[in-house]
Design an enzyme around this catalytic site. Structure first.
Site, PDB file in Angstrom:
ATOM      1  N   ASN A 127      -1.844  13.289   4.523  1.00  5.93           N
ATOM      2  CA  ASN A 127      -2.510  13.706   5.717  1.00  5.93           C
ATOM      3  C   ASN A 127      -3.812  14.543   5.285  1.00  5.93           C
ATOM      4  O   ASN A 127      -3.484  15.508   4.737  1.00  5.93           O
ATOM      5  CB  ASN A 127      -1.794  14.677   6.460  1.00  5.93           C
ATOM      6  CG  ASN A 127      -2.054  15.259   7.840  1.00  5.93           C
ATOM      7  OD1 ASN A 127      -3.019  14.629   8.129  1.00  5.93           O
ATOM      8  ND2 ASN A 127      -1.349  15.675   8.724  1.00  5.93           N
ATOM      9  N   ARG A 165     -10.267   0.068  -6.292  1.00  9.47           N
ATOM     10  CA  ARG A 165     -10.412   0.687  -4.757  1.00  9.47           C
ATOM     11  C   ARG A 165     -11.806   1.225  -4.660  1.00  9.47           C
ATOM     12  O   ARG A 165     -12.076   2.104  -5.573  1.00  9.47           O
ATOM     13  CB  ARG A 165      -9.360   1.341  -4.192  1.00  9.47           C
ATOM     14  CG  ARG A 165      -9.321   1.825  -2.712  1.00  9.47           C
ATOM     15  CD  ARG A 165      -8.260   2.976  -2.655  1.00  9.47           C
ATOM     16  NE  ARG A 165      -7.874   2.814  -1.119  1.00  9.47           N
ATOM     17  CZ  ARG A 165      -7.184   4.066  -0.407  1.00  9.47           C
ATOM     18  NH1 ARG A 165      -6.975   5.018  -1.090  1.00  9.47           N
ATOM     19  NH2 ARG A 165      -7.104   3.713   0.858  1.00  9.47           N
ATOM     20  N   ASP A 185       1.719   2.561   3.717  1.00  7.94           N
ATOM     21  CA  ASP A 185       0.684   4.066   3.365  1.00  7.94           C
ATOM     22  C   ASP A 185       1.835   5.070   2.983  1.00  7.94           C
ATOM     23  O   ASP A 185       1.252   6.136   2.863  1.00  7.94           O
ATOM     24  CB  ASP A 185      -0.100   4.130   4.272  1.00  7.94           C
ATOM     25  CG  ASP A 185      -1.161   5.079   4.197  1.00  7.94           C
ATOM     26  OD1 ASP A 185      -1.556   5.074   2.907  1.00  7.94           O
ATOM     27  OD2 ASP A 185      -1.859   5.926   5.022  1.00  7.94           O
ATOM     28  N   HIS A 198      -6.078  -0.834   5.981  1.00 13.53           N
ATOM     29  CA  HIS A 198      -5.635  -0.074   7.209  1.00 13.53           C
ATOM     30  C   HIS A 198      -6.571  -0.799   8.460  1.00 13.53           C
ATOM     31  O   HIS A 198      -7.361   0.026   9.226  1.00 13.53           O
ATOM     32  CB  HIS A 198      -5.898   1.071   7.197  1.00 13.53           C
ATOM     33  CG  HIS A 198      -5.349   1.970   6.186  1.00 13.53           C
ATOM     34  ND1 HIS A 198      -4.105   1.553   5.343  1.00 13.53           N
ATOM     35  CD2 HIS A 198      -5.559   2.966   5.101  1.00 13.53           C
ATOM     36  CE1 HIS A 198      -3.691   2.462   4.287  1.00 13.53           C
ATOM     37  NE2 HIS A 198      -4.582   3.333   4.256  1.00 13.53           N
ATOM     38  N   TYR A 208     -11.549   1.064   1.624  1.00 14.09           N
ATOM     39  CA  TYR A 208     -11.161   1.831   2.688  1.00 14.09           C
ATOM     40  C   TYR A 208     -12.516   2.236   3.394  1.00 14.09           C
ATOM     41  O   TYR A 208     -13.317   3.142   2.984  1.00 14.09           O
ATOM     42  CB  TYR A 208     -10.316   2.995   2.380  1.00 14.09           C
ATOM     43  CG  TYR A 208     -10.026   3.676   3.388  1.00 14.09           C
ATOM     44  CD1 TYR A 208      -9.770   3.168   4.485  1.00 14.09           C
ATOM     45  CD2 TYR A 208      -9.467   5.286   3.150  1.00 14.09           C
ATOM     46  CE1 TYR A 208      -9.105   4.208   5.640  1.00 14.09           C
ATOM     47  CE2 TYR A 208      -9.068   6.009   4.177  1.00 14.09           C
ATOM     48  CZ  TYR A 208      -8.861   5.593   5.592  1.00 14.09           C
ATOM     49  OH  TYR A 208      -8.364   6.203   6.448  1.00 14.09           O
ATOM     50  N   HIS A 267       1.312   5.394  -2.610  1.00 10.79           N
ATOM     51  CA  HIS A 267       0.776   6.030  -3.477  1.00 10.79           C
ATOM     52  C   HIS A 267       2.048   6.820  -4.178  1.00 10.79           C
ATOM     53  O   HIS A 267       2.999   6.748  -3.598  1.00 10.79           O
ATOM     54  CB  HIS A 267      -0.168   7.069  -2.980  1.00 10.79           C
ATOM     55  CG  HIS A 267      -1.182   6.300  -2.021  1.00 10.79           C
ATOM     56  ND1 HIS A 267      -2.266   5.814  -2.574  1.00 10.79           N
ATOM     57  CD2 HIS A 267      -1.316   6.664  -0.701  1.00 10.79           C
ATOM     58  CE1 HIS A 267      -2.902   5.460  -1.463  1.00 10.79           C
ATOM     59  NE2 HIS A 267      -2.667   6.153  -0.301  1.00 10.79           N
ATOM     60  N   TYR A 312      -8.013  17.325  -0.216  1.00 14.15           N
ATOM     61  CA  TYR A 312      -6.634  17.684   0.261  1.00 14.15           C
ATOM     62  C   TYR A 312      -5.526  17.739  -1.101  1.00 14.15           C
ATOM     63  O   TYR A 312      -6.000  17.159  -2.068  1.00 14.15           O
ATOM     64  CB  TYR A 312      -6.070  16.638   1.161  1.00 14.15           C
ATOM     65  CG  TYR A 312      -5.676  15.345   0.738  1.00 14.15           C
ATOM     66  CD1 TYR A 312      -4.288  14.880   0.494  1.00 14.15           C
ATOM     67  CD2 TYR A 312      -6.506  14.251   0.544  1.00 14.15           C
ATOM     68  CE1 TYR A 312      -3.982  13.976   0.052  1.00 14.15           C
ATOM     69  CE2 TYR A 312      -6.007  13.141  -0.051  1.00 14.15           C
ATOM     70  CZ  TYR A 312      -4.795  12.867  -0.096  1.00 14.15           C
ATOM     71  OH  TYR A 312      -4.413  11.695  -0.638  1.00 14.15           O
ATOM     72  N   HIS A 356       0.692  -1.209  -0.045  1.00 12.58           N
ATOM     73  CA  HIS A 356       0.027  -0.098  -0.053  1.00 12.58           C
ATOM     74  C   HIS A 356       0.753   1.142   0.108  1.00 12.58           C
ATOM     75  O   HIS A 356       1.369   1.625   0.932  1.00 12.58           O
ATOM     76  CB  HIS A 356      -0.885  -0.072   1.101  1.00 12.58           C
ATOM     77  CG  HIS A 356      -2.066   1.063   1.039  1.00 12.58           C
ATOM     78  ND1 HIS A 356      -3.271   0.457   0.904  1.00 12.58           N
ATOM     79  CD2 HIS A 356      -2.254   2.296   1.261  1.00 12.58           C
ATOM     80  CE1 HIS A 356      -4.262   1.613   0.740  1.00 12.58           C
ATOM     81  NE2 HIS A 356      -3.638   2.859   0.804  1.00 12.58           N
TER      82      HIS A 356
END
Length: 318
Positions: free
Chosen positions: A268, A137, A263, A196, A172, A45, A61, A43
């Site tokens: 954030n 996903r 991750d 997660h 998720y 990105h 974000y 996992h």
């Protein structure tokens, strides 16, 4: 949820570790156990230059740049051979940045998980498959989908689109949704992957509502769980000790249905900023995070399942 307080705590403790901790590579704690050949971070990105790969206008974000070259350095620092790049919410259904990351790292090292919608055609799915995508996903959490009926429909739509391809569906979400949809999830005709820790919280322990439903899905082989992004489930930086009981319970339930991930680069989503302003990532020592796996799974054979065998099966690594 990661808070500003926990971020500052992690930063302070991480800085202290730089001065007095174990040997480091590029500012990361070095792996403290023997990493098996073929080990996979399941996992991550990538966020390349937004001038080339623009963000989705409806994002919540904006992350800073994190390139495939940066990811490769992480892989080398942690002695990992494989990686799964997951499409983040900031690109919507435009998977080009994820596909470019897979291309740069190559088919021996990288696979991906895409985001699609009802307009995605079978021809486009085939193109994604050829580019290294092995699942889709369904991000219910960032999208704020907390109604079980709406969640059920989104998952069913994804399953209907990919079932013939042999892909998995990754979600998720939170434990309340998993518990509400347990029967549907147990009957899915494709592999289910839960991000997660299923949204479990370390401080609430193994008896928190919904965790038993997740354990049952794992135990029966109906779901894989990513013990990934431990900091998202923890208030105990920098080693996230409060998630250890969750990780151990999931592994004990069925080590053949557990995969691990960083991750990275730790986007954030909790900062109270306008969506168009850059949100600095959560400061995480990925090596220290990785070393927790040896505590969660002290048996090397079990760690090999989590890091090598399970990802190879799920993502189609040779």
């Amino acid at each position: 949820m990661t808070t500003r307080r926990s971020i500052m705590q992690a930063a302070a403790l991480g800085a202290a570790g730089l001065a007095a901790g174990p040997a480091r590579a590029a500012g990361r704690t070095a792996p403290a156990f023997e990493v098996p050949a073929g080990a996979c971070d399941c996992h991550v990105h990538v966020f390349p230059d937004p001038a080339r790969f623009p963000f989705f206008a409806g994002r919540t974000y904006t992350p800073p740049v994190a390139t495939a070259d940066d990811l490769l350095r992480l892989q080398r620092d942690l002695k990992l051979d494989r990686v799964v790049i997951v499409q983040p919410s900031v690109y919507g259904t435009d998977n080009r940045a994820t596909l470019d990351g897979i291309r740069q790292l190559g088919p021996q090292r990288a696979r991906g998980v895409a985001v699609i919608d009802a307009s995605t055609t079978p021809a486009q799915l085939e193109e994604l498959h050829q580019a290294g995508i092995r699942g889709v996903r369904v991000n219910l959490e960032t999208a704020g989908v907390v109604d079980p009926a709406a969640s059920a429909q989104k998952l069913k739509s994804a399953v209907d689109q990919v079932a013939a391809r042999g892909w998995h569906v990754q979600t998720y979400t939170r434990l309340a949704i998993i518990e509400a949809l347990k029967d549907q999830l147990a009957q899915m005709p494709v592999p289910l992957v839960v991000d997660h820790f299923g949204g479990a919280r370390g401080e609430r322990g193994v008896d928190q509502p919904g965790f038993a439903a997740l354990l049952d899905l794992v135990k029966s082989g109906k779901a894989y769980v990513k013990i990934s992004g431990a900091y998202r489930s923890s208030n105990a930086a920098p080693d996230f000790a409060d998630v250890a009981p969750l990780a151990r319970a999931l592994i004990a339930a069925n080590p053949d249905r557990i995969v691990w991930g960083t991750d990275w680069p730790h986007p954030n989503t909790s900062l109270q900023k306008p969506a168009t302003e850059i949100s600095e990532p959560v400061p995480i020592d990925d090596g220290l995070l990785f070393n927790q796996l040896a505590s969660w799974a002290p048996d090397a054979a079990v760690r090999r399942k989590i890091l090598v065998a399970n990802p190879a099966r799920l993502y189609g690594f040779a």
